[in-house]
Design an enzyme around this catalytic site. Sequence first.
Site, short mmCIF file in Angstrom:
data_model
loop_
_atom_site.label_atom_id
_atom_site.label_comp_id
_atom_site.label_asym_id
_atom_site.label_seq_id
_atom_site.Cartn_x
_atom_site.Cartn_y
_atom_site.Cartn_z
N HIS A 162 -12.86 4.76 108.76
CA HIS A 162 -13.61 4.03 107.71
C HIS A 162 -12.67 3.07 107.01
CE1 HIS A 162 -11.75 7.33 105.34
NE2 HIS A 162 -11.64 6.40 104.41
N HIS B 167 -18.08 9.47 104.54
CA HIS B 167 -18.11 8.01 104.40
C HIS B 167 -17.81 7.32 105.72
CE1 HIS B 167 -14.06 9.19 103.83
NE2 HIS B 167 -13.66 8.36 102.92
N HIS C 140 -7.97 -0.11 101.93
CA HIS C 140 -7.28 0.55 103.05
C HIS C 140 -8.16 0.69 104.27
CE1 HIS C 140 -9.19 4.27 101.30
NE2 HIS C 140 -9.31 4.60 102.56
N HIS D 126 -8.42 14.48 97.94
CA HIS D 126 -9.34 13.74 97.09
C HIS D 126 -10.38 14.70 96.51
CE1 HIS D 126 -8.03 9.77 98.10
NE2 HIS D 126 -8.30 9.90 99.38
N TYR E 48 -1.46 8.21 101.76
CA TYR E 48 -1.59 6.75 101.78
C TYR E 48 -0.22 6.11 101.87
CZ TYR E 48 -6.45 7.03 100.28
OH TYR E 48 -7.79 7.28 100.22
N GLU F 22 -4.50 4.84 105.43
CA GLU F 22 -4.67 6.25 105.12
C GLU F 22 -4.75 7.03 106.43
OE1 GLU F 22 -8.63 7.56 103.88
OE2 GLU F 22 -7.78 9.17 102.68
#
Lengths: 307, 110
Positions: free
Chosen positions: A153, A199, A214, A246, A255, A265
């Site tokens: 993503h 996501h 990112h 997260h 990251y 990431e």
Amino acid sequence: MKKGVMRPGHIQIRVLDMDEALGHYRDLLGLIEVHKDSEGRVYLKGWTEVDKFSVVLREADEPGMDFVGYKVLNNEVLDQLHKELIEFGCKVEEIPAGELDGCGRRIRFDSPTGHMFEIYAEKEQTGKWGVSKVNPEAFPMDLKGMKATRFDHCLLYGPNIAGTIDLFCNVLGFDLAEQVVDDEGTRLAGFLTASMKAHDVAFIEHPEPGKFHHSSYILETWEDVLRAADLISITDTSLDIGPTRHGLTHGKTIYFFDPSGNRTEVFCGGDYHYPDHEPVTWLAKDLGKAIFYHDRQLNERFLSALT
Amino acid sequence: MSSETDQTPQQFLIQVTNRQQSYQCIEGESLLKGMELENAHCIEVGCRGGGCGMCKIRILEGRFNSKRMSKAHISDTELAEGFALACRVYPCGDMQIESDHFEIKSAAEK
């Protein structure tokens, strides 16, 4: 409601120096270099991806992201969504097959946040890299670096995320899986999915349009994320933050930056989403915990360092 | 003894005038990395790769080499005026700089 968009298919990233960039994406991340085209763009993919490529690097004066492409089920879906993108008011351009080697006709469109996106139905399928189609082994023996398995993503920053989220949900059929809202109920971040993943793309409200936060690549385990951290130190690569978790999506993550300042990431795990799920909500007042679940404190760099 | 001294990398004095701070930058390191190695805090640290613009400075004095940096943050005009990204500037001697030149541009300004 699903409308035939399957998955993130490719991202074209601008870099200041191609050789340095290959040191990052190929040797450190472990993507497979599959092609170089006549314009000098280099094509790569994670070893588990069945299509020919997913990451395209282009040398330019200004790092950042040129576009992200999503693969749709077939040409009927492509034509239908093409019409709906025009009706929505996007500036739409048809890119002929072969402009990216091995990729079919693409429909490119702009968005309220200032990012360029594409949809396409056809790309040469070369299969997973290094394993056979029948009786595939667990993994190929000669992977490099972090052994990233696929492009997963990206997170994009820009103004009017409400508009881009409207476009993705109502035209392209993405669902809002997770969000950050402030005291007035204004949405500051939206995590959208076209699948069961938490996501497939995410947006954060920001004054400057078209910014790239990112690109993200998935690893199998937390141990792999810790090993990625070791490799970042071994290679003296610019670290942003992590390893950590997260709050949003609950992914376990680290990251770091490519040599042109584009953030990368690698992560593992995280939430799942079905179409009947309510969006998961985090409050802006708890943004520190939402973003860095362990530190519970934001760093300025994570909000401001963009390309 | 003298041969060891010869191998010690040279250090350059970097004065950051707007912060009234200074630090020693090791020869061969960028202004930003040199600052981080000294644990000095007088230039904002972003991507360290010439892309994000957070370490934007103005060079007031001193000789240096530089690597390619994002034109989104340092236009040709700005480059001529002495603006640069500290992560891409390699001092060749003592320098005087001004930090904190990074600004987030809104849609209207872009």
